[in-house]
Design a protein around this motif. Sequence first.
Motif, mmCIF file in Angstrom:
data_model
loop_
_atom_site.group_PDB
_atom_site.id
_atom_site.type_symbol
_atom_site.label_atom_id
_atom_site.label_comp_id
_atom_site.label_asym_id
_atom_site.label_seq_id
_atom_site.Cartn_x
_atom_site.Cartn_y
_atom_site.Cartn_z
ATOM 1 N N LEU A 109 0.420 1.895 14.918
ATOM 2 C CA LEU A 109 -0.628 2.883 15.194
ATOM 3 C C LEU A 109 -1.860 2.614 14.339
ATOM 4 O O LEU A 109 -2.987 2.728 14.790
ATOM 5 C CB LEU A 109 -0.068 4.278 14.910
ATOM 6 C CG LEU A 109 -0.892 5.491 15.269
ATOM 7 C CD1 LEU A 109 -1.061 5.575 16.766
ATOM 8 C CD2 LEU A 109 -0.214 6.748 14.759
ATOM 9 N N GLU B 70 -2.037 6.021 20.483
ATOM 10 C CA GLU B 70 -0.596 6.192 20.460
ATOM 11 C C GLU B 70 0.087 4.841 20.312
ATOM 12 O O GLU B 70 -0.526 3.795 20.586
ATOM 13 C CB GLU B 70 -0.122 6.900 21.722
ATOM 14 C CG GLU B 70 -0.509 6.183 23.000
ATOM 15 C CD GLU B 70 -0.007 6.931 24.221
ATOM 16 O OE1 GLU B 70 -0.520 8.018 24.482
ATOM 17 O OE2 GLU B 70 0.903 6.413 24.884
ATOM 18 N N TYR C 40 4.170 2.951 20.542
ATOM 19 C CA TYR C 40 5.624 3.016 20.690
ATOM 20 C C TYR C 40 6.199 1.725 20.151
ATOM 21 O O TYR C 40 5.737 0.642 20.498
ATOM 22 C CB TYR C 40 6.008 3.174 22.169
ATOM 23 C CG TYR C 40 7.502 3.092 22.405
ATOM 24 C CD1 TYR C 40 8.303 4.224 22.319
ATOM 25 C CD2 TYR C 40 8.123 1.868 22.682
ATOM 26 C CE1 TYR C 40 9.671 4.142 22.515
ATOM 27 C CE2 TYR C 40 9.495 1.786 22.876
ATOM 28 C CZ TYR C 40 10.259 2.933 22.793
ATOM 29 O OH TYR C 40 11.619 2.855 22.979
ATOM 30 N N TYR D 67 7.776 6.928 18.842
ATOM 31 C CA TYR D 67 6.545 7.056 19.613
ATOM 32 C C TYR D 67 5.657 8.052 18.891
ATOM 33 O O TYR D 67 6.039 9.207 18.705
ATOM 34 C CB TYR D 67 6.904 7.547 21.017
ATOM 35 C CG TYR D 67 5.758 7.850 21.936
ATOM 36 C CD1 TYR D 67 4.797 6.894 22.221
ATOM 37 C CD2 TYR D 67 5.648 9.084 22.563
ATOM 38 C CE1 TYR D 67 3.759 7.171 23.095
ATOM 39 C CE2 TYR D 67 4.625 9.368 23.445
ATOM 40 C CZ TYR D 67 3.687 8.401 23.706
ATOM 41 O OH TYR D 67 2.663 8.683 24.576
ATOM 42 N N VAL E 188 1.864 9.843 18.703
ATOM 43 C CA VAL E 188 0.569 10.105 19.315
ATOM 44 C C VAL E 188 -0.297 10.717 18.232
ATOM 45 O O VAL E 188 0.129 11.654 17.545
ATOM 46 C CB VAL E 188 0.690 11.072 20.515
ATOM 47 C CG1 VAL E 188 -0.673 11.295 21.141
ATOM 48 C CG2 VAL E 188 1.655 10.535 21.538
ATOM 49 N N SER E 189 -1.488 10.160 18.056
ATOM 50 C CA SER E 189 -2.359 10.618 16.979
ATOM 51 C C SER E 189 -3.662 11.132 17.548
ATOM 52 O O SER E 189 -4.178 10.597 18.526
ATOM 53 C CB SER E 189 -2.638 9.457 16.023
ATOM 54 O OG SER E 189 -3.717 9.780 15.182
ATOM 55 N N PRO F 105 0.825 13.394 12.885
ATOM 56 C CA PRO F 105 0.878 13.040 14.310
ATOM 57 C C PRO F 105 0.857 14.278 15.203
ATOM 58 O O PRO F 105 1.341 15.341 14.818
ATOM 59 C CB PRO F 105 2.207 12.299 14.431
ATOM 60 C CG PRO F 105 3.027 12.760 13.286
ATOM 61 C CD PRO F 105 2.074 13.072 12.183
ATOM 62 N N TRP G 225 5.640 13.227 17.633
ATOM 63 C CA TRP G 225 6.513 12.167 17.162
ATOM 64 C C TRP G 225 7.766 12.256 18.001
ATOM 65 O O TRP G 225 8.439 13.281 17.998
ATOM 66 C CB TRP G 225 6.845 12.343 15.676
ATOM 67 C CG TRP G 225 7.944 11.464 15.189
ATOM 68 C CD1 TRP G 225 8.128 10.154 15.490
ATOM 69 C CD2 TRP G 225 9.014 11.829 14.312
ATOM 70 N NE1 TRP G 225 9.246 9.673 14.849
ATOM 71 C CE2 TRP G 225 9.802 10.678 14.128
ATOM 72 C CE3 TRP G 225 9.374 13.002 13.669
ATOM 73 C CZ2 TRP G 225 10.947 10.685 13.329
ATOM 74 C CZ3 TRP G 225 10.503 13.005 12.881
ATOM 75 C CH2 TRP G 225 11.269 11.853 12.703
ATOM 76 N N VAL H 171 3.923 15.184 25.969
ATOM 77 C CA VAL H 171 3.013 15.317 24.833
ATOM 78 C C VAL H 171 2.115 16.510 25.090
ATOM 79 O O VAL H 171 1.566 16.649 26.181
ATOM 80 C CB VAL H 171 2.134 14.054 24.660
ATOM 81 C CG1 VAL H 171 1.170 14.228 23.503
ATOM 82 C CG2 VAL H 171 2.988 12.823 24.457
ATOM 83 N N TYR I 33 -1.274 18.180 23.272
ATOM 84 C CA TYR I 33 -2.247 17.906 22.222
ATOM 85 C C TYR I 33 -2.622 19.186 21.497
ATOM 86 O O TYR I 33 -2.455 20.284 22.022
ATOM 87 C CB TYR I 33 -3.484 17.237 22.824
ATOM 88 C CG TYR I 33 -3.196 15.827 23.280
ATOM 89 C CD1 TYR I 33 -3.347 14.754 22.416
ATOM 90 C CD2 TYR I 33 -2.731 15.581 24.567
ATOM 91 C CE1 TYR I 33 -3.045 13.466 22.821
ATOM 92 C CE2 TYR I 33 -2.433 14.302 24.979
ATOM 93 C CZ TYR I 33 -2.596 13.248 24.109
ATOM 94 O OH TYR I 33 -2.277 11.986 24.508
#
Lengths: 424, 205
Positions: A119, A356, A358, A371, A373-374, A380, A383, B59, B61
């Motif tokens: 990442l 993101e 993985y 995995y 995602v930021s 994060p 996660w 996901v 956000y």
Amino acid sequence: MSKRTVELELATPGLDAQGAPVRVPLAPAPGDAPDLGAEHMLVNLGPQHPATHGVLRLVVELDGETVVRVIPHIGYLHSGFEKLGEYRHYNQIIPLTDRTDYLSPMANNVGVAMAAEKLMGIEITPRCTVLRVIACEMSRIISHMVWLGTTSIDLGAFTPFLWAFQERERIYNLQEMWTGARLTTSVTRVGGMMADIPDGFVAGLKEFTRTYPKTLDEIDHVLTRNAVWAGRTQGVGVLTRDEAINLSLSGPMLRASGVAYDLRKDKPYLGYETYDFDVPVGEHGDVYDRYLVRLEECYQSNRILAQAVERLPAGPINVDDPRVILPPKSRAMSDMEAMIYHFKQVMEGVKAPVGEAYVGIENPKGELGNYFVSDGTAKPVRWRIRPPSFINLASIARMAEGRLLSDLIAINASVDIVMGEIDR
Amino acid sequence: MNPSVDALRTTFGSAIGRALDVRGDTIVYVQRERLRDVMRWLRDTPGHEYHYLVDVTAVEYRDRERPLEVVYFLRALHRQVDLRVKVELDATGDLTVDSVVSLWAGADWLEREVYDMFGITFSGHPDLRRILMWETYSEGYPLRKDFPLRGRFSRAEQVRQALNISPEANYSMEELSIADAYDDLPVDMRERLRKGERGRVQESE
């Protein structure tokens, strides 16, 4: 369920003229023969049952001894790790991963650190790469040793359990030497390692790799051609190649079904392509092949360990980037710039760019995916752990239905579950 | 960029949204209505053949304006090619996606987990029940951003509910139908089940 009684005539009706007992042929009692096939039985296995390897609960419908239906219940160990991760800095997530698959904590640490590094676009140092390989393969050995020991107990062989746990103890001692902990290792950091290996570690690991195959040979000798072992495992829990792929199985479960897929070979990471090792692949997809695959993986992990410890390069274990790696305490206390970096890292954490990543690694139980995602902050947004034994366990009903109850125990053992990871 | 994206665009046209290349991985957004067609095409079309479903997750956000995403990780095992397919769902609207269990049996528990944690419904799923939380869990969906870290209920209320749960709630009605287990239950349990009070805990005073 209604109660049934079956009356049998067992005594002889008396003596004949010569004083000898009258022999009567065994015959069913008069009246309607009871219908033994009609009623099913509900059996609850777990969550507290030694053969379910943790807090797994299986509700089983039985017809005699044949399993008609298996309904697994999980979640008894749910800890909300993924939710907790959303409230923590990337380095603070690493201790959570110790507690997911607690039979191979160091490999989990490596997986989550690699995802965070992907990442953030961090390249780790050569020494760190080799140390992580050592961590992963040590984890594979201890995880497979627990699997071998507990499965052999489930199937009635006690001795291999003792041998396997003795070898596991030696790895645990090395692990303790390196990290100070036997289970909660937290050995990686984003961009490096928590600590370098201590003096005497290399000698200890060399001694382990020299003597470990002898124990494996002994286990092989006791189990592989053992009639009871083969009888209880061969042809049990068969999954074909296509089924295994369709069920998203991974790790030894997938390879035992004849799919030659190992992330260390097919998507090499940590320089695994430069090590000389083989990937065992089964052909029948039954419990016995899963045993053979795991046993051979222990030999292969030992080979990798022996190579890694030989090639271990000198140099730093952490990347040279003050934004992600804490400065040494002595510098943080004497150097203004180092102190600022220290403060920023501890208080604000390491910010990851938006996006993101993985990363899947070949854990002892299968593909462990992490995995991230930021949204550009130090924590994060999401996660996700791809839990290999969760996905492998989902196939248990398909394997066990139509088999005997005793096969269900063997099948459940062959999945190699760890509830910490399944429930997360 | 993964060549499957261009092939998807020529086949499905406007049903394929934007495609991104993030750190070497290809992400393609697919319109919700066409998801199952796209997935079947990706699995079965020669030259693509994503036979292996790695993972399904979702996901949400922190930015409330952004939609929820359901994420599918696909892999073509023999080619070593990965593709990430995403479906966007408006958080205030209908949280329903087509299930892909008919394509990949491995999606069964993965979709149940997404349902359990995010409240996203997978239409066509054969057995969509909660999986990690228990069946009568009533605090909501834990991985949603509006769900507080320690849960919606106070610790005291959580303990009270856990202690007061009726024992028949440990079995689903389907399980109680096995071997007429229902008939063997004590009268008070049968009475509660008959009134539909499965595992429900009385409100605290």
